[in-house]
Design a protein around this motif. Structure first.
Motif, mmCIF file in Angstrom:
data_model
loop_
_atom_site.group_PDB
_atom_site.id
_atom_site.type_symbol
_atom_site.label_atom_id
_atom_site.label_comp_id
_atom_site.label_asym_id
_atom_site.label_seq_id
_atom_site.Cartn_x
_atom_site.Cartn_y
_atom_site.Cartn_z
ATOM 1 N N CYS A 21 -13.168 -1.592 -2.809
ATOM 2 C CA CYS A 21 -13.873 -0.565 -2.214
ATOM 3 C C CYS A 21 -13.336 -1.077 -0.693
ATOM 4 O O CYS A 21 -13.281 -1.965 -0.513
ATOM 5 C CB CYS A 21 -14.843 -2.540 -1.785
ATOM 6 S SG CYS A 21 -15.083 -3.562 -3.858
ATOM 7 N N GLN A 22 -13.968 0.647 -0.195
ATOM 8 C CA GLN A 22 -13.299 0.977 0.995
ATOM 9 C C GLN A 22 -14.003 -0.811 2.372
ATOM 10 O O GLN A 22 -13.237 -0.909 2.859
ATOM 11 C CB GLN A 22 -14.344 1.683 1.871
ATOM 12 C CG GLN A 22 -13.697 2.963 0.191
ATOM 13 C CD GLN A 22 -14.713 4.393 0.759
ATOM 14 O OE1 GLN A 22 -15.488 4.420 1.925
ATOM 15 N NE2 GLN A 22 -13.816 5.415 0.684
ATOM 16 N N ASP A 23 -15.649 -1.012 1.590
ATOM 17 C CA ASP A 23 -16.079 -2.440 3.368
ATOM 18 C C ASP A 23 -14.965 -3.033 2.671
ATOM 19 O O ASP A 23 -14.561 -4.237 3.695
ATOM 20 C CB ASP A 23 -17.665 -2.564 2.997
ATOM 21 C CG ASP A 23 -17.178 -2.633 1.209
ATOM 22 O OD1 ASP A 23 -16.706 -2.606 0.396
ATOM 23 O OD2 ASP A 23 -18.615 -3.006 1.124
ATOM 24 N N MET A 83 -11.529 -3.442 1.671
ATOM 25 C CA MET A 83 -10.201 -3.010 2.627
ATOM 26 C C MET A 83 -10.799 -3.028 4.375
ATOM 27 O O MET A 83 -9.607 -3.433 4.569
ATOM 28 C CB MET A 83 -10.152 -1.719 2.299
ATOM 29 C CG MET A 83 -8.815 -1.398 2.774
ATOM 30 S SD MET A 83 -8.420 1.101 3.118
ATOM 31 C CE MET A 83 -8.507 0.876 1.677
ATOM 32 N N ARG A 84 -11.702 -2.796 4.559
ATOM 33 C CA ARG A 84 -11.759 -3.123 6.418
ATOM 34 C C ARG A 84 -11.824 -4.804 6.415
ATOM 35 O O ARG A 84 -11.363 -5.018 7.416
ATOM 36 C CB ARG A 84 -12.748 -2.075 6.519
ATOM 37 C CG ARG A 84 -12.846 -0.584 6.265
ATOM 38 C CD ARG A 84 -14.256 0.259 7.427
ATOM 39 N NE ARG A 84 -15.502 -0.746 7.394
ATOM 40 C CZ ARG A 84 -16.099 0.192 5.771
ATOM 41 N NH1 ARG A 84 -15.261 1.888 5.554
ATOM 42 N NH2 ARG A 84 -17.052 -0.098 5.817
ATOM 43 N N CYS A 94 -12.681 -7.739 -5.438
ATOM 44 C CA CYS A 94 -11.601 -7.541 -5.053
ATOM 45 C C CYS A 94 -10.488 -7.765 -5.148
ATOM 46 O O CYS A 94 -9.669 -7.267 -5.408
ATOM 47 C CB CYS A 94 -12.088 -6.387 -3.347
ATOM 48 S SG CYS A 94 -13.400 -6.006 -3.735
ATOM 49 N N THR A 133 -4.665 4.836 5.743
ATOM 50 C CA THR A 133 -5.320 3.903 4.427
ATOM 51 C C THR A 133 -3.989 3.218 4.196
ATOM 52 O O THR A 133 -2.715 3.394 3.790
ATOM 53 C CB THR A 133 -5.333 5.506 3.486
ATOM 54 O OG1 THR A 133 -6.913 4.308 2.080
ATOM 55 C CG2 THR A 133 -4.532 5.917 3.052
ATOM 56 N N ARG A 134 -4.754 2.302 3.418
ATOM 57 C CA ARG A 134 -4.201 0.543 2.780
ATOM 58 C C ARG A 134 -3.955 0.970 1.149
ATOM 59 O O ARG A 134 -5.158 1.353 1.024
ATOM 60 C CB ARG A 134 -4.954 -0.318 3.243
ATOM 61 C CG ARG A 134 -4.105 -1.407 2.063
ATOM 62 C CD ARG A 134 -3.516 -2.980 3.247
ATOM 63 N NE ARG A 134 -3.569 -2.750 5.155
ATOM 64 C CZ ARG A 134 -3.336 -4.092 5.809
ATOM 65 N NH1 ARG A 134 -4.015 -5.171 5.519
ATOM 66 N NH2 ARG A 134 -3.009 -2.905 6.986
ATOM 67 N N GLN A 168 -6.010 8.834 -1.372
ATOM 68 C CA GLN A 168 -7.816 8.526 -1.475
ATOM 69 C C GLN A 168 -8.259 9.215 -0.634
ATOM 70 O O GLN A 168 -7.681 8.867 0.206
ATOM 71 C CB GLN A 168 -8.212 7.389 -2.507
ATOM 72 C CG GLN A 168 -9.807 8.533 -2.603
ATOM 73 C CD GLN A 168 -10.071 7.210 -3.309
ATOM 74 O OE1 GLN A 168 -9.811 5.837 -3.966
ATOM 75 N NE2 GLN A 168 -11.608 7.683 -4.171
ATOM 76 N N ASP A 214 0.772 0.603 3.922
ATOM 77 C CA ASP A 214 0.269 1.551 4.815
ATOM 78 C C ASP A 214 0.538 3.112 4.957
ATOM 79 O O ASP A 214 1.553 3.357 5.367
ATOM 80 C CB ASP A 214 -0.274 0.846 6.042
ATOM 81 C CG ASP A 214 -1.969 -0.315 6.294
ATOM 82 O OD1 ASP A 214 -2.305 0.393 5.633
ATOM 83 O OD2 ASP A 214 -1.252 -0.952 7.047
ATOM 84 N N ASN A 271 -12.592 5.312 4.649
ATOM 85 C CA ASN A 271 -10.919 4.325 3.950
ATOM 86 C C ASN A 271 -9.887 5.256 4.834
ATOM 87 O O ASN A 271 -8.459 4.359 4.586
ATOM 88 C CB ASN A 271 -10.861 4.520 2.412
ATOM 89 C CG ASN A 271 -10.298 6.551 1.947
ATOM 90 O OD1 ASN A 271 -10.723 7.344 2.646
ATOM 91 N ND2 ASN A 271 -9.518 5.639 1.355
ATOM 92 N N ARG A 301 -8.557 5.150 8.934
ATOM 93 C CA ARG A 301 -8.563 3.970 9.630
ATOM 94 C C ARG A 301 -7.288 5.140 11.289
ATOM 95 O O ARG A 301 -6.224 5.194 10.948
ATOM 96 C CB ARG A 301 -8.723 2.772 10.620
ATOM 97 C CG ARG A 301 -7.020 2.028 10.120
ATOM 98 C CD ARG A 301 -7.006 0.540 9.557
ATOM 99 N NE ARG A 301 -5.946 -0.028 9.295
ATOM 100 C CZ ARG A 301 -4.760 0.094 8.339
ATOM 101 N NH1 ARG A 301 -5.106 0.297 7.353
ATOM 102 N NH2 ARG A 301 -3.926 -0.734 8.318
#
Length: 264
Positions: free
Chosen positions: A2-4, A6-7, A43, A134-135, A154, A185, A202, A204
């Motif tokens: 989930c991208q959120d 991950m943040r 997650c 991206t992670r 991705q 990363d 995804n 930053r």
């Protein structure tokens, strides 16, 4: 992933020395506290608080192994305001007190260093740099060629075209501590003046501070573990500069591959 979330995980990593609660994370993400706990556990298999506690203790373990910092200072750097609470939590996680862990792991590194492959290196002061990252969690494929990093990430195909010529970089958060939460990363390094990039959700931007690094030329990413063992062994044996315990970086520039290990 989930991208959120991950943040959220990156935010937890970046706030290890802070006392802000999970409520602050929930407000930042636009969720209620119960929602963020439920989604994060789905997650990562842990609550946000338990996950951050584990990150704190793994950071403490790296600092104990690789730096001369005293235990009280390490506890504070990892978000603990009470030395006794830190020692109890550390012993539950690693089965030894912080001082026992430091002594055992440093002796083991010094012994292993004797059989390690030697690597040439230079100490360089590097300026501030900006990255687009991206992670990845538990990467399914080994990173055999950093120039091929987009295949692992991705959304990399929709990155701005201006990033195409930027040097690829990988930051290994599970080094130099075996058994840590495996996080990697991937992305590119930019000039510090770069700004105004429209990035996929995804990805930053992250700034790398000006710092001293041990810079080790490698021929392929598979040498990372050997090089880290050699450099860590040198440091704890007193033959080299102490490492900071921060995540090492691997940078590809044209045909040159360089491991950058942050120093104190």
């Amino acid at each position: 992933m989930c991208q959120d979330m991950m943040r959220a995980e990156v935010w937890l990593q970046d706030s290890l020395d802070d006392q802000v609660g999970i409520e602050a994370l929930a407000r930042r993400m636009g969720y209620s506290s119960s929602q963020i706990r439920r989604r994060f556990r789905h997650c990562f298999g842990l609550s946000p608080g338990a996950y951050r506690d584990r990150l704190r203790l793994e950071k403490a373990a790296r600092l104990l192994i690789h730096t001369p910092m005293d235990v009280n200072r390490i506890a504070g750097a990892c978000g603990y305001r009470n030395h006794s609470a830190f020692s109890r939590a550390f012993q539950r996680r690693f089965g030894r007190t912080p001082r026992q862990y430091r002594r055992c792991l440093r002796l083991n590194l010094a012994r292993r260093r004797k059989a390690a492959t030697p690597f040439a290196y230079q100490v360089r002061e590097l300026p501030r740099r900006k990255t687009v990252l991206t992670r990845l969690y538990r990467p399914a494929r080994p990173l055999e060629d950093l120039r091929d990093w987009q295949r692992h990430a991705q959304g990399a195909e929709v990155l701005p075209a201006s990033l195409a010529a930027a040097p690829p970089i990988a930051i290994y958060h599970d080094q130099p501590l075996e058994g840590a939460l495996p996080r990697l990363d991937l992305g590119v390094e930019l000039d510090i003046a770069a700004a105004g990039l429209a990035l996929p959700p995804n990805f930053r931007t992250q700034e790398l501070p000006a710092q001293a690094y041990a810079c080790v030329p490698l021929t392929h990413p598979g040498q990372l573990d050997e090089a880290m063992l050699f450099m860590s062994g040198r440091a704890v044996s007193g033959d080299g500069e102490p490492l900071s315990g921060e995540a090492p970086q691997l940078l590809q520039q044209a045909e040159t591959l360089e491991l950058r290990i942050p120093l104190l």
